[in-house]
Scaffold this motif. Structure first.
Motif, PDB file in Angstrom:
ATOM      1  N   VAL A   3      18.484 -63.963   1.298  1.00  0.00           N
ATOM      2  CA  VAL A   3      18.367 -63.369   2.625  1.00  0.00           C
ATOM      3  C   VAL A   3      19.391 -62.269   2.814  1.00  0.00           C
ATOM      4  CG1 VAL A   3      18.569 -63.836   5.093  1.00  0.00           C
ATOM      5  CG2 VAL A   3      17.427 -65.490   3.614  1.00  0.00           C
ATOM      6  N   ILE A   4      20.598 -62.511   2.314  1.00  0.00           N
ATOM      7  CA  ILE A   4      21.663 -61.517   2.469  1.00  0.00           C
ATOM      8  C   ILE A   4      21.322 -60.240   1.724  1.00  0.00           C
ATOM      9  CG2 ILE A   4      24.079 -61.032   1.959  1.00  0.00           C
ATOM     10  CD1 ILE A   4      24.685 -63.960   2.358  1.00  0.00           C
ATOM     11  N   LEU A   5      20.882 -60.389   0.488  1.00  0.00           N
ATOM     12  CA  LEU A   5      20.614 -59.203  -0.316  1.00  0.00           C
ATOM     13  C   LEU A   5      19.396 -58.447   0.170  1.00  0.00           C
ATOM     14  CD1 LEU A   5      21.328 -60.538  -3.916  1.00  0.00           C
ATOM     15  CD2 LEU A   5      22.793 -59.116  -2.484  1.00  0.00           C
ATOM     16  N   ARG A  10      23.352 -54.501   3.544  1.00  0.00           N
ATOM     17  CA  ARG A  10      24.143 -55.303   2.611  1.00  0.00           C
ATOM     18  C   ARG A  10      24.008 -54.771   1.190  1.00  0.00           C
ATOM     19  NH1 ARG A  10      21.468 -59.535   5.581  1.00  0.00           N
ATOM     20  NH2 ARG A  10      22.813 -60.272   7.264  1.00  0.00           N
ATOM     21  N   MET A  11      22.834 -54.286   0.843  1.00  0.00           N
ATOM     22  CA  MET A  11      22.641 -53.726  -0.492  1.00  0.00           C
ATOM     23  C   MET A  11      23.495 -52.491  -0.695  1.00  0.00           C
ATOM     24  SD  MET A  11      18.518 -54.211  -0.974  1.00  0.00           S
ATOM     25  CE  MET A  11      18.556 -53.562  -2.638  1.00  0.00           C
ATOM     26  N   VAL A  12      23.583 -51.648   0.336  1.00  0.00           N
ATOM     27  CA  VAL A  12      24.428 -50.461   0.244  1.00  0.00           C
ATOM     28  C   VAL A  12      25.882 -50.865   0.073  1.00  0.00           C
ATOM     29  CG1 VAL A  12      25.243 -48.427   1.496  1.00  0.00           C
ATOM     30  CG2 VAL A  12      22.840 -49.055   1.591  1.00  0.00           C
ATOM     31  N   THR A  13      26.329 -51.854   0.866  1.00  0.00           N
ATOM     32  CA  THR A  13      27.713 -52.313   0.790  1.00  0.00           C
ATOM     33  C   THR A  13      28.026 -52.879  -0.580  1.00  0.00           C
ATOM     34  OG1 THR A  13      27.662 -52.851   3.155  1.00  0.00           O
ATOM     35  CG2 THR A  13      29.422 -53.828   1.851  1.00  0.00           C
ATOM     36  N   LEU A  14      27.163 -53.741  -1.089  1.00  0.00           N
ATOM     37  CA  LEU A  14      27.385 -54.333  -2.402  1.00  0.00           C
ATOM     38  C   LEU A  14      27.351 -53.280  -3.507  1.00  0.00           C
ATOM     39  CD1 LEU A  14      25.249 -57.591  -2.051  1.00  0.00           C
ATOM     40  CD2 LEU A  14      27.741 -57.391  -2.061  1.00  0.00           C
ATOM     41  N   GLY A  15      26.499 -52.268  -3.344  1.00  0.00           N
ATOM     42  CA  GLY A  15      26.457 -51.185  -4.321  1.00  0.00           C
ATOM     43  C   GLY A  15      27.771 -50.436  -4.382  1.00  0.00           C
ATOM     44  N   PHE A  16      28.349 -50.139  -3.223  1.00  0.00           N
ATOM     45  CA  PHE A  16      29.643 -49.462  -3.188  1.00  0.00           C
ATOM     46  C   PHE A  16      30.721 -50.325  -3.845  1.00  0.00           C
ATOM     47  CE2 PHE A  16      30.261 -45.472  -0.893  1.00  0.00           C
ATOM     48  CZ  PHE A  16      28.969 -45.190  -0.512  1.00  0.00           C
ATOM     49  N   LEU A  17      30.734 -51.608  -3.548  1.00  0.00           N
ATOM     50  CA  LEU A  17      31.743 -52.491  -4.122  1.00  0.00           C
ATOM     51  C   LEU A  17      31.631 -52.553  -5.642  1.00  0.00           C
ATOM     52  CD1 LEU A  17      31.659 -55.438  -1.551  1.00  0.00           C
ATOM     53  CD2 LEU A  17      33.470 -53.723  -1.842  1.00  0.00           C
ATOM     54  N   GLY A 101      10.541 -50.432  -5.531  1.00  0.00           N
ATOM     55  CA  GLY A 101      10.425 -51.759  -4.962  1.00  0.00           C
ATOM     56  C   GLY A 101      10.769 -51.713  -3.483  1.00  0.00           C
ATOM     57  N   LEU A 102      10.353 -52.759  -2.743  1.00  0.00           N
ATOM     58  CA  LEU A 102      10.571 -52.762  -1.294  1.00  0.00           C
ATOM     59  C   LEU A 102      12.052 -52.762  -0.961  1.00  0.00           C
ATOM     60  CD1 LEU A 102       9.510 -52.914   1.574  1.00  0.00           C
ATOM     61  CD2 LEU A 102       9.382 -55.405   1.338  1.00  0.00           C
ATOM     62  N   ARG A 103      12.847 -53.575  -1.661  1.00  0.00           N
ATOM     63  CA  ARG A 103      14.271 -53.647  -1.358  1.00  0.00           C
ATOM     64  C   ARG A 103      14.967 -52.315  -1.631  1.00  0.00           C
ATOM     65  NH1 ARG A 103      16.180 -59.579  -3.719  1.00  0.00           N
ATOM     66  NH2 ARG A 103      14.777 -60.834  -2.432  1.00  0.00           N
ATOM     67  N   THR A 104      14.632 -51.700  -2.765  1.00  0.00           N
ATOM     68  CA  THR A 104      15.236 -50.413  -3.090  1.00  0.00           C
ATOM     69  C   THR A 104      14.854 -49.363  -2.064  1.00  0.00           C
ATOM     70  OG1 THR A 104      15.099 -50.999  -5.427  1.00  0.00           O
ATOM     71  CG2 THR A 104      15.522 -48.699  -4.911  1.00  0.00           C
ATOM     72  N   SER A 105      13.590 -49.379  -1.642  1.00  0.00           N
ATOM     73  CA  SER A 105      13.141 -48.419  -0.630  1.00  0.00           C
ATOM     74  C   SER A 105      13.880 -48.605   0.684  1.00  0.00           C
ATOM     75  CB  SER A 105      11.632 -48.576  -0.400  1.00  0.00           C
ATOM     76  OG  SER A 105      10.912 -48.295  -1.575  1.00  0.00           O
ATOM     77  N   LEU A 106      14.053 -49.867   1.105  1.00  0.00           N
ATOM     78  CA  LEU A 106      14.767 -50.137   2.340  1.00  0.00           C
ATOM     79  C   LEU A 106      16.212 -49.669   2.258  1.00  0.00           C
ATOM     80  CD1 LEU A 106      13.424 -53.708   3.159  1.00  0.00           C
ATOM     81  CD2 LEU A 106      13.047 -51.643   4.513  1.00  0.00           C
ATOM     82  N   ALA A 107      16.854 -49.903   1.113  1.00  0.00           N
ATOM     83  CA  ALA A 107      18.238 -49.478   0.961  1.00  0.00           C
ATOM     84  C   ALA A 107      18.359 -47.967   0.979  1.00  0.00           C
ATOM     85  CB  ALA A 107      18.798 -50.026  -0.362  1.00  0.00           C
TER      86      ALA A 107
END
Length: 442
Positions: A3-5, A10-17, A101-107
């Motif tokens: 759910v978090i990912l 959250r994906m943008v934040t985790l990508g930066f980290l 993918g849907l998640r990548t598109s949303l991010a």
């Protein structure tokens, strides 16, 4: 965890980290620093965060501490930070799989501020082409100036032209000189291209896209109007204020020629718009200049661009809210368009979160160090607004203070609202409205 990912913020934040960890590891390699370097973990981490968050605050001299490999790592981090970690991930997905993918598109939608998922693929491609064209033109201009005007060898001219063009467009403020660009403060052929790059990068991709269509100003969207005319207004104020306060007997431009003061004021008025290049020693400027610079840094540039700050649109929307309230208007209207209550709340939230964060961080810095309060406030705003200007105290800040500055740069790059959304586990939706009441205000 799933759910978090799934949340794009959250994906943008985790990508930066993730990129921060990789960048720090690369700068810790012996090949990344010169014999005068030490491979210190805090130095590598601070430099990585500053580069990825396109800030420009440094604790060591970029030119002498980092080797060509280390400088190249910094340059790549700047480009990734400016273009967006998730946008880059979208390009990789398109190249490898040929689809999104849907998640990548949303991010990517979150990072590019596009209006719909269907726009992401085309927007990312146009963004990349636009970035390469602008950086390429500035790269050529700077390279020729370094080669012809300063007699640099071709390899040095090419490298300095490339590094500073990328740094300028991404509003990063990193420079390959110990005094930043103070040595070129009166050279319009260096300061000019830098200013053009930082202004274009700071406008934001939606604005640049609309401007390239050649539409008349009266047909611009409200966002473009606010960004363009607000930026012009702040540029004029910044340049004029710098000229007035720094041309006096106690100013940093005292005794310079008229042309030199004009070029110096141009850089002094535009660099605080989150570009971060030092055209003067900010430890020697007047208090008036320091105060104006802090205001310009805090406001920043345009949304969805490479600039930081609370953004000029946020500032002007709040100004419009105040003006409507003073006039007793029921709606906030800009350019014959009504600004929705949700946008007003978002602008208010961003501004108040930023003010609260800056004040809290400044007080904490005062506890951690004995440095002057005004200099600490300047440093905190510069870090949060991802500017990179400093009065020269960055290296003197203790390790705990430098960690605080790293946190501020991270929060400033992603934005308080994005970070808050990344940490939230769930979004609540009320299916009812409570009775209204009007508390006394003021």
């Amino acid at each position: 965890m799933r759910v978090i990912l799934a949340h794009p913020a959250r994906m943008v934040t985790l990508g930066f980290l993730l990129v921060m960890l990789v960048g720090t590891a690369l700068l810790l390699l012996p090949v990344a620093y010169t014999p005068s370097g030490s491979g210190d973990l805090l130095v590598a981490a601070f430099t990585t965060v500053s580069a990825l968050c396109v800030t420009g605050l440094v604790t060591v001299d970029t030119a002498s501490y980092w080797s060509p490999f280390g400088q190249a790592v910094i340059l790549v981090l700047i480009q990734i930070g400016g273009f967006g970690v998730m946008t880059l991930a979208t390009l990789i997905a398109l190249t490898v799989r040929g689809r999104l993918g849907l998640r990548t598109s949303l991010a990517a939608q979150t990072d590019t501020h596009s209006r719909s998922l269907g726009d992401v693929r085309g927007i990312v491609g146009r963004m990349l082409r636009l970035v390469l064209v602008i950086e390429g033109v500035v790269f050529v201009a700077l390279t020729l100036r370094f080669r012809l005007g300063y007699d640099y060898a071709w390899d040095r001219a090419l490298w300095h032209g490339l590094f500073h063009s990328v740094s300028a467009f991404n509003n990063a403020g990193f420079a390959l000189y110990a005094d930043s660009v103070i040595g070129f403060a009166q050279d319009i052929w260096v300061i000019g291209p830098l200013c053009v790059a930082l202004v274009l990068g700071g406008l934001g991709f939606p604005v640049l896209k609309e401007l390239l269509r050649g539409r008349r100003p009266r047909t611009w969207t409200v966002h473009t109007r606010l960004t363009v005319w607000g930026s012009v207004l702040l540029m004029v104020i910044g340049v004029a204020a710098f000229w007035v306060f720094e041309s006096g007997a106690s100013g940093t431009m005292a005794g310079q020629s008229l042309g030199g003061r004009a070029v110096g004021a141009l850089g002094g008025g535009l660099f605080p718009r989150t570009a971060g290049f030092n055209g003067v020693d900010y430890g020697a400027v007047t208090e008036e200049t320091q105060a104006i610079t802090m205001i310009l840094m805090f406001i920043g540039g345009g949304s969805a661009g490479t600039a930081g700050g609370i953004k000029v649109t946020t500032f002007l929307i709040l100004a419009a809210v105040i003006w409507s309230e003073v006039r007793g208007e029921p709606d906030v209207v800009i350019g014959r368009r009504r600004i929705g209550a949700a946008v007003q709340r978002q602008a208010l939230s961003v501004a108040l979160l930023a003010v609260g964060l800056v004040i809290s961080a400044t007080v904490l810095m005062m506890i951690l160090t004995d440095l002057p309060a005004l200099d600490l406030g300047f440093e905190v705003i510069s870090a949060f607004a991802t500017v990179g200007l400093s009065t020269g105290i960055t290296a003197a800040v203790p390790a705990s203070g430098q960690v605080l500055l790293m946190v501020l740069m991270f929060l400033g790059r992603l934005g308080p609202i994005t970070v808050a959304a990344a940490l939230a586990l769930n979004t609540r939706h009320r299916h009812y409205r409570l009775p209204e009441e009007r508390p006394i205000v003021g």
